[in-house]
Design an enzyme around this catalytic site. Structure first.
Site, PDB file in Angstrom:
ATOM      1  N   LYS B 109       0.860  -1.181   0.000  1.00 27.05           N
ATOM      2  CA  LYS B 109       0.000   0.000   0.000  1.00 27.05           C
ATOM      3  C   LYS B 109       0.897   1.232   0.000  1.00 27.05           C
ATOM      4  CE  LYS B 109      -2.898   2.876   2.870  1.00 27.05           C
ATOM      5  NZ  LYS B 109      -3.801   3.030   4.011  1.00 27.05           N
ATOM      6  N   GLY B 170      -8.312   8.933   9.584  1.00 30.26           N
ATOM      7  CA  GLY B 170      -8.613   8.979  11.013  1.00 30.26           C
ATOM      8  C   GLY B 170      -9.675   9.989  11.408  1.00 30.26           C
ATOM      9  N   GLY B 197     -11.283   7.666   6.213  1.00 29.70           N
ATOM     10  CA  GLY B 197     -12.367   8.623   6.388  1.00 29.70           C
ATOM     11  C   GLY B 197     -13.693   8.031   6.803  1.00 29.70           C
ATOM     12  N   ASN B 218      -9.316   1.550   9.399  1.00 33.00           N
ATOM     13  CA  ASN B 218      -8.605   1.202  10.623  1.00 33.00           C
ATOM     14  C   ASN B 218      -9.263   1.862  11.828  1.00 33.00           C
ATOM     15  OD1 ASN B 218      -5.062   0.821  11.415  1.00 33.00           O
ATOM     16  ND2 ASN B 218      -6.766   0.829  12.801  1.00 33.00           N
ATOM     17  N   THR B 219      -9.204   3.205  11.868  1.00 33.76           N
ATOM     18  CA  THR B 219      -9.682   3.925  13.046  1.00 33.76           C
ATOM     19  C   THR B 219     -11.172   3.714  13.295  1.00 33.76           C
ATOM     20  OG1 THR B 219      -8.024   5.573  12.480  1.00 33.76           O
ATOM     21  CG2 THR B 219      -9.546   6.148  14.230  1.00 33.76           C
TER      22      THR B 219
END
Lengths: 66, 267
Positions: B109, B170, B197, B218-219
């Site tokens: 990535k 995030g 996002g 992720n977040t």
């Protein structure tokens, strides 16, 4: 001799190999990658690749990230 | 595809020649510990899992569990990222280290960041790094802005997936520019994966309903009050959003249209 290991100075016996270095550090059995002076050292060459005075050594591993 | 469900093997996500039976890709950052990381990833059903590369802490916590023991490369496709790289050279260097770390695994990535506050991609550096990496044999999944022209250029360079942001990394703000994402999807011949996002399950569903091939987050999971429950919610949102996209939504109408028949009313 002295090398720069992950940005810090480290004393090492002359002509130590990469394998000797990672064994001394206790990380020889870990999954990691080694770069010396911005050149990757393949795992297959850890035994034969000898470190030189002032080598810039980076040892990296995987951490959590997105 | 037939009128069954989208999450069967009949509707795989193909990345770089490999079929995946899930369209949710997840990160491994910001969890409270390795066990929570493991459980959340398991609940998400994700098969492609991102990791970051950092200097090994020499002499500190020698018995600390290794991330790659928690997400073993024989069970997951590890996607090393270049997070924290602010120039093309460092990003390329990081990818080469990742390939060595993962025994020649060449899926990466790419993200080249331009600014600490927004973590917006530095597009010119991203294009430069993508060209170098593709020429060097990497399969590049590339984080980019939601600019349709840049997305197409990254595809033309040879990236195996283009990953526009929905909102800043995030931020959890959701899809701020759905029309751009739609344009990117319509023009693409490689998978388009919304990366960054997404804040909650409905955001992920919206991305899939727009026709995105997947979502990387992720977040949104790690930052939830109950990350493992949110991972499960995201799995369902991705699946239902995908099915809704394939089903084709009804047309929007301004006025009502009765669902019950007009004929045969008793009065």
């Amino acid at each position: 001799m002295n090398i720069q290991l992950n940005g810090e100075s480290k004393a090492l016996s002359a002509n130590a190999s990469v394998m000797q270095l990672i064994t001394e550090l206790g990380v020889a059995d870990k999954r990691l990658a080694v770069e010396i002076n911005e050149e990757i050292i393949p795992r297959s060459r850890y035994e034969q690749h000898c470190l030189q005075q002032d080598d810039q050594v980076e040892i990296i591993h995987a951490v959590g990230g997105g | 595809m037939s009128e069954t469900t989208a999450n069967s093997n009949k509707d795989p996500l193909n990345i770089g020649g490999v079929d995946y039976d899930t369209r949710l890709l997840v990160g491994t950052g910001k969890y409270k510990d390795m066990e929570e990381t493991r459980l959340a990833i398991e609940a998400s059903g994700a098969k492609i899992v991102t990791v970051a590369l950092r200097r090994t802490n020499i002499g500190q916590n020698p018995d600390e569990p290794n991330l790659l023991e928690v997400i073993p490369p024989d069970r997951y496709t590890i996607l090393p990222n270049t997070a924290g790289c602010f120039d093309a050279k460092t990003a390329v260097r990081t990818c080469r280290l990742a390939r060595e770390l993962l025994d020649g695994h060449d899926l990466v990535k790419l993200e080249v960041l331009g600014d600490e506050q927004t973590l917006y991609p530095d597009i010119t550096a991203t294009l430069e790094a993508a060209e170098t990496l593709v020429a060097d044999g990497f399969k590049v999944m590339v984080y980019t802005s939601d600019d349709p022209l840049i997305a197409k250029r990254l595809e033309n360079i040879g990236c195996v997936a283009v990953m526009p942001l929905a909102a800043p990394i995030g931020s959890g703000l959701g899809i701020r520019n759905p029309y751009n994402i739609l344009t990117i999807v319509e023009n693409a011949e490689v998978p388009i994966i919304v990366d960054a996002g997404v804040g909650t399950a409905s955001d992920a569903a919206v991305a899939m309903e727009l026709g995105c091939d997947g979502v990387l987050m992720n977040t949104a999971i790690a930052g939830a009050k109950k990350p493992i429950l949110m991972a499960s919610a995201m799995k369902k949102a991705i699946e239902s959003g995908r099915e809704a996209f394939l089903a084709g939504r009804m047309p929007r109408k301004r006025f009502a249209s009765a669902s019950s028949p007009i004929d045969g009313l008793i009065i």
